[in-house]
Every structure is written in C-alpha cells, then in structure tokens.
Design a protein around this motif. Structure first.
Motif, PDB file in Angstrom:
ATOM      1  N   ARG A 150       6.968 -21.288  -2.396  1.00  0.00           N
ATOM      2  CA  ARG A 150       6.148 -20.706  -3.458  1.00  0.00           C
ATOM      3  C   ARG A 150       6.484 -19.235  -3.654  1.00  0.00           C
ATOM      4  O   ARG A 150       6.616 -18.758  -4.783  1.00  0.00           O
ATOM      5  N   GLY A 208       1.782 -24.339  -7.036  1.00  0.00           N
ATOM      6  CA  GLY A 208       2.728 -24.671  -5.977  1.00  0.00           C
ATOM      7  C   GLY A 208       2.345 -25.920  -5.209  1.00  0.00           C
ATOM      8  O   GLY A 208       3.196 -26.550  -4.567  1.00  0.00           O
ATOM      9  N   LEU A 236       9.497 -22.709 -11.486  1.00  0.00           N
ATOM     10  CA  LEU A 236       8.747 -23.817 -10.904  1.00  0.00           C
ATOM     11  C   LEU A 236       9.009 -25.125 -11.636  1.00  0.00           C
ATOM     12  O   LEU A 236       9.141 -26.185 -11.006  1.00  0.00           O
TER      13      LEU A 236
END
Length: 529
Positions: free
Chosen positions: A48, A58, A109
């Motif tokens: 993360r 996350g 992400l």
C-alpha cells in the motif's frame, strides 16, 4: 476420444516414471498458491505504501487475488477436461509468472488490482487438480505419501510466509514479495511440461460440456467469497455492497443447482454428496482448514499487536509449525499406511485440540518461544488430520467422481480458510471489546489503585516529559495496558474456540463408518493426467 491416448500430433507419451514429476509439479503449485496469498496479506502495508493506496482501497489487493482463484476453480475443471490438465496448467503457470513479474511495476492501484486478478486466475488452476492428481496418478499404497506431501506444502506455505516477508523487507525490497513467484514459476513450468501426459483435446466435451453451469458456480462462489472477505471491514449487513454480493451470489448458486438438475449428465455429480461418509468428510476438511488458519492467524496477530514484533521475528515462532513438516509429513505417511484412517483422523484432531488448549495459558508476557510446544502439537495434528481425511475421502470415489472431487477440495480449501479468517476476526474483535469493557469497569478515575498506577507511570516517564505531560502520558500508558490485556484475553478465547472446533471434530469422526471396500483397487481412472 480414447481414455488411454498417449500421443498428440505424433508426440510420444512421456515415460512411465514421469508422473512423479507431475506429482512434484502439482505440489509445488499448491505451495506457491498458498504462499502467494499469505505473503500478499502480510506485506499489504508495504505494498500500500509503495503505490500510495489508503487502508480501505488497499484492502482489495489480497481480495482480488483470492477471488480470482475462486472464480477460475470450477472453470479450470471444465477447461482441464476439454483441453487436458497439461495445457491448462502450462497456460496458468505462464500467466501467473508474467503477472507476478509485472505487479511491482504497476504505476497505480487500479493496474495492480488488475494484475492481481490475472495472477489469481493463473494460479487458481493449480489447486483444483492437485489432490485428485495424486489419487489418480499414484498407486493406492503410495497415496499417503503424496497426500502427506500435499498437506505439508499447504501448512509450510502458510507458516513460512512471515519469515520470507520479513527477510525481503530487511534485506531486499518489497518487490520480491511478488518476484519470488516468477522465480518459482520457471521450474514449475518445466515440471508441468515434462511431468504431465500429452493428451488430445476432447472436442466432443467442448461441444456438449457444461460451461454455462461452471460459469454460474464460479460467479456465485466468487461473489459470496468477496462478501466474506470484505464483510468485517464494511460492517457486514450494514453495507449495501455486502448485502448485494451475498444476495447475487446466492441467486447465482441457486441457478447453478437448478441448471445442474436439468442435465442428463451434470458436470458436478451431487449424488456423491449423499454417499456414505462424504458430508461428514467435507465438514472435517472445513474444520481442518479452520484450524490451520487459527494456528497461523492467532499467533501472528498476538505477536504483532501485543509484543510489537516485526514479520521476520513473528516468522521465528511460526517456523515451529513450518520446519517440522519436513519430518512430520513422512512420519504421517508411514503411519497412515499402518493405521485405520478414522483412527488417524481422530488422533490428528485430538493432538490439535491439545495444542490449542496448551496455548490458552497465554499471558501478555509471552514471546515467540512460549508458543513452540503448542505450535508443534498443532502442526503434527493438522498434518495428520488433513492427510488422513483426504486419504479416507479418496476411498469413496467412483470412476466418474474426479471432477466433483476436485471441485469439493478447491471450494473447501478457499471457503474453509476464508470462513475461518472471518470467524476468527469477528470473534476476537467482539471478545476484545467485551474484555476491554470488563477491565475498564475496574479502572475508575477515582479509584486509589488507578491513581497509584497512573502516578507510577507518570514517574517512570517524568524525565522525558514537560509540565503536566507526564500525568497525561501515564494515563495513556494505563489505557495501553488495558488494551494489551484485552487483546491477550481475546487471543486466549480464539485458542479456546479452536480447541472446541477440534474437539467437536473428534466427536464427528466417531460417526464415520468404514469406507466401502478399503482393499479394492482404485476406482478412479487414469485418464485426465
């Protein structure tokens, strides 16, 4: 298509001894899958931080990998039947290795989550065929050795992950949490290439096979799995997302069951479930997976939350479960060839129960060495029970049960672990709140004992404080002490819960009846591998 086909496009069939390479391949695949999932969870904070993801967003990183494994499980069984396990496993291994190499290079992400899904789809092909491959490829008298190695790999993968993650963070970089799997994928690909038989594509099954049913099952199980994985973080039924996932998953599973009931030859033969002992054995597989999860999760959480240890230091405790497997697994295989399987299953659960009960002596002063005897007992019991349960299960399979057995083992493995994790998280969190409330009732601000304890803390930190800060810090230290005791007691309750599950499993073993004709030759045909 001939069930004994040995060539594809003129290629000669592998020599007779190469199925041992296939057994090695599926075992390496099993440990790689388990290790990857656990490493991702342990190294989540580092991952993360590297990509700048918050806690909530996350949290989807490990879920993406495990949910993709659940999704591909039923589909892998169908694809393996059509294209042969060799083709499916080679493709899955290549996809897994490439995705794991690219994961640390993800710029954000969203890309990382996508690669996690791809990696999960690739590695999710490994497990469904593992136990069934052992039962199909080895002579019956060698089943205990193959299954003991299978159990050893799962337990080894779970418990060595902390040491690996800690070593990578202290001596390398977080990238190796993923890159190590690319390194594993290379020899794994070679093992699949040389160890699995070359068989022709079953075009008839491709035309008439139940891909629609497998897709419904995969979707339903995946949606429910995601709900279980994210449920505690999102407060379960208070979250519209969790409710939607559960309802949609239940509908998909209902449609799957309805669809299978309309087929003359269903892909999943549910008649196996009503066969003698089978339901009990499935429950025992789930119980075993819960106990393995409890051994790992409770000790890890306590050492990190209460003792403040780093992952590498936590791994020193879990090595009492991991390393003895190298001795325990061969011993279990030797014993299982000489013991009645039901006695072996009961003995395994009894040893695990004893290990968990021993761990209920925990105090807030315990360090990793205090868990050694309890963890060793748990390790011995869990390896014995898991090996014996699958071994005994194998004696209940008929000639057409290979696909159904693979589906059961995959579902029980993933759902058992996730149910165990969810139950332990909720149970220990509620227990901690309860203990914190009880302890807090005895910590009144006007109580002389409380005032004396705060004064002692304030005096201890007085030289490091200014003005009235010493008293405030003393009160903070007292609150920390309360939380520490509450967390320790909740961990104790978790061990007690696990011992109760193991004890109930021992009682459940008593209802098992002797397997039909234990001395009969293997009924499972060698065709798929």
């Amino acid at each position: 298509m001939s069930a004994t086909a040995d060539t594809v496009a003129g290629a000669p069939a592998p020599p007779a001894n190469l199925p041992w390479l296939g057994v090695a391949a599926v075992l390496v695949g099993a440990v790689a899958t388990t290790l990857t999932s656990r490493l991702t969870s342990l190294g989540l904070a580092d991952v993360r931080g590297a990509i700048g993801a918050g806690f909530d967003e996350g949290a989807w990183i490990p879920t993406a990998f495990s949910a993709a494994q659940m999704m591909i499980g039923p589909l892998a069984i169908f694809l393996g039947r059509v294209y042969t396990p060799r083709r499916v496993l080679l493709a899955g291994c290549a996809v897994y290795g490439i995705a794991m190499f690219l994961l640390p290079l993800a710029p954000d992400l969203r890309t990382l989550l996508l690669l996690q899904v791809v990696a999960g789809l690739g590695s999710g092909t490994f497990i469904p065929l593992t136990a069934s491959f052992i039962l199909i490829s080895l002579p019956r008298h060698l089943w205990p050795w193959g299954l003991a190695a299978y159990a050893m790999n799962i337990i080894l993968g779970l418990n060595v992950a902390s040491s690996l993650e800690g070593w990578y963070m202290e001596h390398a970089t977080w990238h190796w949490i993923f890159w190590q799997n690319t390194v594993v994928a290379l020899p794994l690909f070679a093992l699949y290439w040389f160890g699995l038989r070359r068989l022709p594509i079953d075009r008839e099954y491709l035309r008439h096979g139940d891909f629609r049913g497998m897709l419904l099952a995969a979707s339903g199980f995946t949606l429910v799995f995601i709900a279980l994985d994210q449920g505690d973080r999102l407060d379960w039924l208070s979250s519209s997302l969790i409710v939607t996932l559960l309802v949609t998953g239940a509908i998909a599973l209902g449609l799957f069951l309805l669809h299978e009931s309309t087929l003359d030859v269903p892909s999943i033969d549910f008649r196996l479930l009503v066969r003698r002992n089978v339901i009990v054995l499935i429950v025992l597989v789930l119980a075993t997976r819960f106990l393995v999860t409890a051994s790992n999760t409770l000790v890890t959480s306590y050492l990190i939350q209460v003792r403040g240890l780093r992952p590498l230091e936590v791994g020193n405790a879990l090595l009492w479960v991991a390393l003895p497997q190298l001795v325990i697994a061969p011993l279990v295989a030797w014993m299982l060839g000489r013991l009645e399987p039901r006695f072996a299953i009961g003995t395994g659960f009894a040893m695990a129960a004893a290990g968990f009960l021993l761990a209920t002596g925990i105090t807030s002063q315990w360090v990793e060495g205090n868990f050694s005897v309890a963890l060793l007992l748990q390790a011995m019991g869990e390896t014995l029970e898991l090996t014996a349960v699958i071994y005994f299960f194998g004696h209940h399979l008929g000639p057409t049960d290979g696909i159904t057995f693979g589906a059961i083992i995959q579902t029980a493995r993933l759902f058992g672990g996730q149910l165990g994790t969810s139950l332990l998280v909720v149970f220990t969190r509620k227990a901690e709140q309860w203990h914190s409330n009880l302890i807090g009732q005895h910590v009144a601000a006007t109580d002389p004992a409380t005032t004396e304890r705060i004064a002692a803390y304030a005096h201890a930190v007085g030289s490091l404080s200014q003005g009235n800060d010493a008293e405030a810090r003393g009160a903070g230290l007292l609150a920390t002490a309360v939380r520490t005791q509450a967390y320790t007691l909740s961990t104790l309750d978790g061990f007690l819960l696990a011992s109760c599950v193991a004890t109930l499993a021992v009682a459940l073993v008593l209802v098992l009846r002797k397997a039909p004709d234990m001395a009969a030759p293997p009924a499972v045909p060698p065709r798929p591998f």
